[in-house]
Design a protein around this motif. Structure first.
Motif, PDB file in Angstrom:
ATOM      1  N   THR A  78       4.543   3.637   0.292  1.00 37.16           N
ATOM      2  CA  THR A  78       3.322   2.577   0.671  1.00 37.16           C
ATOM      3  C   THR A  78       3.744   1.892   1.704  1.00 37.16           C
ATOM      4  N   ASN A 106      10.008  -3.996  -6.821  1.00 41.40           N
ATOM      5  CA  ASN A 106       8.362  -3.208  -5.637  1.00 41.40           C
ATOM      6  C   ASN A 106       8.081  -3.936  -4.972  1.00 41.40           C
ATOM      7  N   THR A 108       6.206  -5.274  -1.391  1.00 40.00           N
ATOM      8  CA  THR A 108       6.245  -4.274  -0.087  1.00 40.00           C
ATOM      9  C   THR A 108       5.878  -5.527   0.365  1.00 40.00           C
ATOM     10  N   SER A 160       1.103  -7.063  -5.126  1.00 40.62           N
ATOM     11  CA  SER A 160       1.936  -6.479  -4.287  1.00 40.62           C
ATOM     12  C   SER A 160       2.173  -7.180  -3.493  1.00 40.62           C
ATOM     13  N   TYR A 178      -1.915  -3.154  -5.544  1.00 38.65           N
ATOM     14  CA  TYR A 178      -1.103  -2.738  -6.901  1.00 38.65           C
ATOM     15  C   TYR A 178      -0.156  -1.257  -6.689  1.00 38.65           C
ATOM     16  N   GLU A 179       1.298  -1.692  -6.397  1.00 38.13           N
ATOM     17  CA  GLU A 179       2.088  -0.654  -6.693  1.00 38.13           C
ATOM     18  C   GLU A 179       2.083   0.313  -7.686  1.00 38.13           C
ATOM     19  N   SER A 180       2.304   1.814  -7.752  1.00 37.65           N
ATOM     20  CA  SER A 180       3.161   2.391  -8.801  1.00 37.65           C
ATOM     21  C   SER A 180       4.346   1.715  -9.318  1.00 37.65           C
ATOM     22  N   GLN A 186       3.683   7.918  -6.112  1.00 39.22           N
ATOM     23  CA  GLN A 186       3.006   7.677  -4.922  1.00 39.22           C
ATOM     24  C   GLN A 186       1.517   7.519  -5.008  1.00 39.22           C
ATOM     25  N   VAL A 188      -1.228   3.361  -4.261  1.00 43.89           N
ATOM     26  CA  VAL A 188      -1.797   2.289  -4.552  1.00 43.89           C
ATOM     27  C   VAL A 188      -2.418   2.246  -4.484  1.00 43.89           C
TER      28      VAL A 188
END
Length: 460
Positions: A78, A106, A108, A160, A178-180, A186, A188
Motif C-alpha cells: 500500500t 488498516n 493508511t 482508506s 480500499y485496502e485489502s 497486497q 488496493v
C-alpha cells in the motif's frame, strides 16, 4: 389570465427547446440505468495469490446496490502504491515536523504525505512523478464489501482514503481507495470517476468512469519503473450496470518493486488535446459569400423585414442588462468558487458553498425581478430571463466539459428556467399596472422556492 397562460406556455416551450431538447439529443447517459439491489451476498472477485475477495461495486449504503463500479486494482504494498501516485517528480522533498497522529489497523495516510524511515513524514512540494497532481480529496462515504477468507466473515468497510485531480467546485477526477483486509494479499481496489459540482443542488454529479480509469491507467503507465506490457493489463469484471462502465478493470502490478526509499525523478508528461486538425481547415470562398449580410438581406421578404423591425422596436436597454446580469451571476459563482478554493486555504468547502449559494438562490431571482420591473412587455421579460438562464446553464456546462446529464437534472433545470421566466413576467410594467403582486409573480416565486428547496432536501 389569458396572457398568463400564453406566457406559461411560451416558457414551457422555451425550456423544452433550450434545456430538455439538447439534453435528450446530446447527453449519452441521460437515461441512467437504475441500480439493482441484491439481498444475498453476490459473486465476489478474487485476485491471484490472495485469500481475500471483494465485491465489484461500491454502494452508498451497507446494501448490495450496483452503483459505483470498481475500475482499477493495483497489486503491491500500500505504501508503495501511494508513493507512486503522490511522489514529487524530482525526488526532492521538504521535511516537516513529525506527525503525531498514529494510523492503526488498516488506515493508511493518503494524500501529499509519505512515511519514510522511522515514521517522519515528508511533504511534497510540487507534482508527483507521473504527471498528475493527485491530492487529498473529500467526498461522500461509499461502502465496500470484502471477505478476508480463512473462515472469517465478510463485512462492509469505508474507503482508506480519497484522491483528486482538478477543482472541487469545478470538474475533477476523483478516486476512492480500499485496502485489502489482509496485508499479505497486497492489493488496493480503486473506484475512479469524473464529476462536477452542481451549484443548483450543492452536490457533485458523476459524469462517468471511463475517462477517469484511462487517466489513472495512463498515469501508472508513465512511471519509468513499470513495464507496460508486463505490469499493466485489463480484466473483465462485468460491472456494467452503472454509468458508462464497460465492465473492464485496469490491473497494475507493483509487486516486487521498491519505490519508497528512492525519490524517483520522472519526466511529467503533459497530454494536451490535438487542435492542429481544425487549424488546417480551409473554408470554401463561395460558401463564405453566401453567408454575407448582403446575401442574407436579398433573401428576406417584406414580411420578414417588418417582423425584424418590430422586434427591434421592442428592444430595450433593460433586456441587455437582464441578459448580462443573469450570465454574470451564474458563471461568476462558478469562477468564484474555483478561485476561493485555490487561493483561500482557510475556507472549507462548506464555507465556500455558504458564501456563494445565496447568489444563486436569492441573487438571481431578486436581480431578475428588479431589472424586469423596468421592462414593458410580460412576454419579452419572461423570454429574455428564462432564455438567459438557459444559455448560462449551457455555458457553465461547456466550461466544465460536461456532455451528459441525468434525467432528474434536466427536469430540475427546466423547472428553474420556467420559474425565473414567471418571476420576470410578473415584474414587468404591464403585469404590475394594478398591483405589484400578481399570479405570475407568485407562481414563479413559489416554483423557485419549491424546486430549489426540494432539491436541497433531497426530494428532487
Amino acid at each position: 389570465m389569458r396572457r398568463s397562460i400564453v406566457v406559461a406556455l411560451a416558457l414551457l416551450a422555451l425550456s423544452l427547446l433550450f434545456v430538455g431538447g439538447p439534453s435528450l439529443l446530446f447527453s449519452p447517459t441521460t437515461d441512467e440505468i437504475a441500480p439493482e439491489e441484491q439481498e444475498e451476498t453476490p459473486e465476489l472477485v478474487a485476485m491471484e495469490d490472495s485469500e481475500s475477495e471483494f465485491w465489484k461495486y461500491l454502494s452508498p449504503q451497507e446494501q448490495f446496490q450496483e452503483r459505483s463500479p470498481l475500475n482499477v486494482i493495483v497489486r503491491g504494498d500500500t505504501d508503495d502504491i501511494l508513493y507512486a501516485m503522490t511522489e514529487e517528480s524530482d525526488g526532492e522533498w521538504e521535511e516537516i515536523e513529525e506527525v503525531e497522529e498514529e494510523y492503526e489497523g488498516n488506515e493508511t495516510p493518503i494524500a501529499n504525505e509519505t512515511p519514510v524511515g522511522n515514521g517522519t513524514f515528508l511533504e511534497e512540494e510540487s507534482r508527483h512523478a507521473t504527471g498528475i497532481e493527485w491530492g487529498e480529496a473529500h467526498g461522500t462515504t461509499r461502502y465496500f464489501w470484502v471477505d478476508p477468507g480463512a473462515g472469517e466473515d465478510g463485512y462492509w468497510t469505508t474507503e482508506s482514503g480519497q484522491l483528486e485531480e482538478g477543482d472541487y467546485y469545478g470538474q475533477r477526477y476523483h478516486i476512492r481507495l480500499y485496502e485489502s483486509p489482509n496485508g499479505d494479499d497486497q492489493w488496493v481496489a480503486m473506484q475512479a470517476h469524473t464529476e462536477h459540482f452542481d451549484w443548483f443542488t450543492l452536490r457533485h454529479r458523476v459524469d462517468g468512469v471511463e475517462a477517469a480509469q484511462t487517466k489513472v491507467e495512463q498515469d501508472f503507465m508513465d512511471h519509468t519503473r513499470i513495464d507496460v506490457e508486463e505490469d499493466v493489463r485489463r480484466i473483465y469484471l462485468g460491472n456494467t450496470n452503472s454509468s458508462d462502465s464497460d465492465g473492464w478493470a485496469t490491473v497494475v502490478d507493483l509487486t516486487g518493486m521498491i519505490l519508497l526509499p528512492i525519490g524517483v525523478g520522472l519526466a511529467a508528461k503533459r497530454r494536451t488535446g490535438a487542435n492542429s486538425a481544425s487549424a488546417g481547415q480551409q473554408t470554401d470562398p463561395q460558401h463564405v459569400s453566401e453567408r454575407t449580410p448582403e446575401a442574407i438581406d436579398d433573401r428576406l421578404t417584406d414580411v420578414d423585414r417588418r417582423r425584424i423591425a418590430a422586434a427591434y422596436d421592442r428592444l430595450e436597454a433593460g433586456h441587455l442588462i437582464l441578459v448580462f446580469t443573469i450570465l454574470a451571476l451564474l458563471l461568476g459563482v462558478r469562477l468564484a468558487g474555483v478561485a476561493l478554493e485555490r487561493n483561500v486555504g482557510f475556507l472549507t468547502p462548506h464555507m465556500i458553498a455558504a458564501l456563494l449559494y445565496p447568489v444563486i438562490g436569492l441573487g438571481i431571482p431578486i436581480a431578475t425581478y428588479l431589472i424586469a420591473g423596468t421592462l414593458r412587455s410580460r412576454l419579452d421579460a419572461a423570454v429574455v430571463a428564462s432564455g438567459s438562464l438557459a444559455v448560462a446553464i449551457w455555458l457553465d456546462y461547456g466550461l466544465l466539459g460536461v456532455d451528459s446529464l441525468p434525467v432528474d437534472v434536466v427536469v430540475q433545470r427546466m423547472l428553474v428556467v420556467i420559474a425565473l421566466g414567471l418571476i420576470a413576467a410578473g415584474a414587468a410594467k404591464r403585469a404590475t399596472r394594478d398591483t405589484r403582486v400578481n399570479d405570475m409573480l407568485l407562481a414563479g416565486a413559489a416554483m423557485w422556492v419549491v424546486v430549489l428547496g426540494g432539491t436541497l432536501l433531497g426530494y428532487f
